[in-house]
Scaffold this active site. Structure first.
Site, PDB file in Angstrom:
ATOM      1  N   ASP A  65      16.392  15.220  -3.386  1.00 38.36           N
ATOM      2  CA  ASP A  65      17.535  16.128  -3.324  1.00 38.36           C
ATOM      3  C   ASP A  65      18.358  15.801  -2.088  1.00 38.36           C
ATOM      4  O   ASP A  65      17.905  15.078  -1.203  1.00 38.36           O
ATOM      5  CB  ASP A  65      17.101  17.593  -3.378  1.00 38.36           C
ATOM      6  CG  ASP A  65      16.433  18.071  -2.103  1.00 38.36           C
ATOM      7  OD1 ASP A  65      15.876  17.233  -1.368  1.00 38.36           O
ATOM      8  OD2 ASP A  65      16.457  19.285  -1.852  1.00 38.36           O
ATOM      9  N   TYR A  90      20.470  15.730   1.498  1.00 37.86           N
ATOM     10  CA  TYR A  90      20.236  16.236   2.854  1.00 37.86           C
ATOM     11  C   TYR A  90      20.835  17.636   2.954  1.00 37.86           C
ATOM     12  O   TYR A  90      21.910  17.913   2.416  1.00 37.86           O
ATOM     13  CB  TYR A  90      20.891  15.315   3.883  1.00 37.86           C
ATOM     14  CG  TYR A  90      20.342  13.909   3.913  1.00 37.86           C
ATOM     15  CD1 TYR A  90      18.992  13.669   4.166  1.00 37.86           C
ATOM     16  CD2 TYR A  90      21.180  12.814   3.711  1.00 37.86           C
ATOM     17  CE1 TYR A  90      18.491  12.375   4.220  1.00 37.86           C
ATOM     18  CE2 TYR A  90      20.684  11.509   3.766  1.00 37.86           C
ATOM     19  CZ  TYR A  90      19.335  11.298   4.007  1.00 37.86           C
ATOM     20  OH  TYR A  90      18.844  10.017   4.053  1.00 37.86           O
ATOM     21  N   PHE A 106      20.054   8.994   0.214  1.00 40.35           N
ATOM     22  CA  PHE A 106      19.727   8.320   1.474  1.00 40.35           C
ATOM     23  C   PHE A 106      20.937   8.070   2.359  1.00 40.35           C
ATOM     24  O   PHE A 106      20.791   7.698   3.522  1.00 40.35           O
ATOM     25  CB  PHE A 106      18.997   6.987   1.229  1.00 40.35           C
ATOM     26  CG  PHE A 106      17.625   7.144   0.643  1.00 40.35           C
ATOM     27  CD1 PHE A 106      16.573   7.612   1.415  1.00 40.35           C
ATOM     28  CD2 PHE A 106      17.378   6.836  -0.683  1.00 40.35           C
ATOM     29  CE1 PHE A 106      15.296   7.772   0.874  1.00 40.35           C
ATOM     30  CE2 PHE A 106      16.112   6.983  -1.239  1.00 40.35           C
ATOM     31  CZ  PHE A 106      15.062   7.455  -0.463  1.00 40.35           C
ATOM     32  N   HIS A 130       7.214   6.279  -0.056  1.00 39.63           N
ATOM     33  CA  HIS A 130       8.527   6.725   0.403  1.00 39.63           C
ATOM     34  C   HIS A 130       8.778   6.223   1.832  1.00 39.63           C
ATOM     35  O   HIS A 130       7.846   6.107   2.632  1.00 39.63           O
ATOM     36  CB  HIS A 130       8.583   8.255   0.372  1.00 39.63           C
ATOM     37  CG  HIS A 130       9.957   8.814   0.439  1.00 39.63           C
ATOM     38  ND1 HIS A 130      10.606   9.043   1.642  1.00 39.63           N
ATOM     39  CD2 HIS A 130      10.817   9.203  -0.533  1.00 39.63           C
ATOM     40  CE1 HIS A 130      11.804   9.545   1.401  1.00 39.63           C
ATOM     41  NE2 HIS A 130      11.965   9.662   0.092  1.00 39.63           N
TER      42      HIS A 130
END
Length: 340
Positions: free
Chosen positions: A174, A176, A187, A299
């Site tokens: 989701d 920031y 990202f 991740h």
């Protein structure tokens, strides 16, 4: 016999003689054709009416193509409509844009600036009950809270590259949830915002993996340069409440982004999926592994990057796959240099 009966009797006995056929004059112009030639021609270059069905029902022998000399295709009532491929594409695009505008007026969540190819691929989703519920939820949320990204940026991932030209997919979870960060690409942060920890680890891996890569100086975390090359930076959930991670989870966004992945899996081939973390890997479970290339790792978050992301060499492996497919590799260094 009375005289009037004799006359009637006489005409009844007369044989019917066919009228002699009129001889055709080779120099005479058919009035029907002449009237057609005199009828005004219609300029259909900028028409948005879908008349292309006439092509499938009009015999070749009856089609008439007239060029006006300036690239426009003209048609008279005598023949079917002939369009150049460029004109047909323009007409199709105009129709989609008109429908997108209409849907946007009914569902504010659908941006009127959404990429045309993406709208065409996803328009059936906008008709489903879950999306109407999601739309209503988002209208209420924006009225009560600060929501990221801004409404005009929610669909920014559809405006960099057409859906048919996607070559690489990177999945996030989701957006920031800090001020000024999210802008629709996973990202990535807006220009002038410090790169978050996960992105810093991505830069570390790029420096070790891609010869000559240099991370952007200062506050450089804006990844639009990747998106412009056909890298889809897609979050599973497209919005979030300020300061509340996962606040819009399970509200309907996941179904929409599943539809995006499904479309790419079914309609494209040889797309490289970079799947970092269990969530992204589960999300991409529907991808046809026979048609596409899946690279998996943990991740890039500081909590897990040291367990396999750092050293995975996904960026160079992705380019090796693209090169073998005779596709241009991604220039991972195409990032803006932004000073503090």
């Amino acid at each position: 016999m009375p005289k009037n009966k004799q006359i009637t009797h006489f005409f009844k006995k007369l044989p019917k003689t066919p009228m002699p056929a009129e001889k055709k004059n080779p120099n005479k112009v058919d009035e029907n054709i002449l009237s057609e030639e005199k009828s005004p021609l219609k300029d259909v270059t900028n028409s948005t009416t879908d008349k292309t069905d006439m092509l499938s029902t009009t015999p070749d022998s009856k089609r008439i193509r007239l060029d006006s000399g300036d690239g426009k295709i003209l048609t008279s009532p005598a023949g079917g409509l002939l369009l150049s491929p460029e004109q047909k594409d323009r007409m199709d695009k105009n129709k989609i844009e008109a429908k997108r505008k209409r849907v946007s007026s009914q569902l504010p969540l659908v941006s009127s600036s959404m990429g045309v190819s993406w709208f065409k691929a996803l328009e059936k989703e906008f008709e489903k009950p879950y999306f109407k519920q999601l739309n209503d939820f988002m209208v209420t949320e924006r009225a009560k809270y600060t929501i990221f990204p801004l409404a005009e940026d929610v669909w920014s991932w559809t405006r960099h590259t057409s859906i048919q030209d996607i070559r690489v997919v990177i999945l996030g979870q989701d957006p920031y949830h800090g001020p000024g960060q999210a802008h629709g690409l996973c990202f990535s942060v807006q220009p002038g915002i410090p790169p978050p920890p996960s992105l810093i680890n991505m830069y570390k891996e790029l420096e070790a993996d891609i010869k000559g890569f240099t991370r952007p100086s200062g506050y450089g975390g804006y990844l639009a340069g990747w998106a412009d090359q056909g890298v889809l930076l897609l979050n599973a959930v497209l919005t979030v409440r300020s300061g509340a991670a996962n606040s819009h989870k399970d509200k309907g966004w996941e179904k929409l982004t599943d539809a995006v992945i499904k479309w790419i899996s079914e309609n494209s081939s040889d797309v490289v999926f970079l799947l970092w973390g269990a969530y992204a890997q589960k999300k991409a479970a529907m991808v046809d592994k026979r048609k596409h290339h899946l690279l998996k790792s943990v991740h890039p978050s500081p909590l897990s990057a040291h367990r396999g992301f750092l050293g995975c060499k996904h960026f160079s492996q992705c380019n090796e796959i693209l090169t073998k497919l005779n596709k241009d590799p991604i220039d991972w260094g195409r990032l803006p240099q932004i000073k503090n």
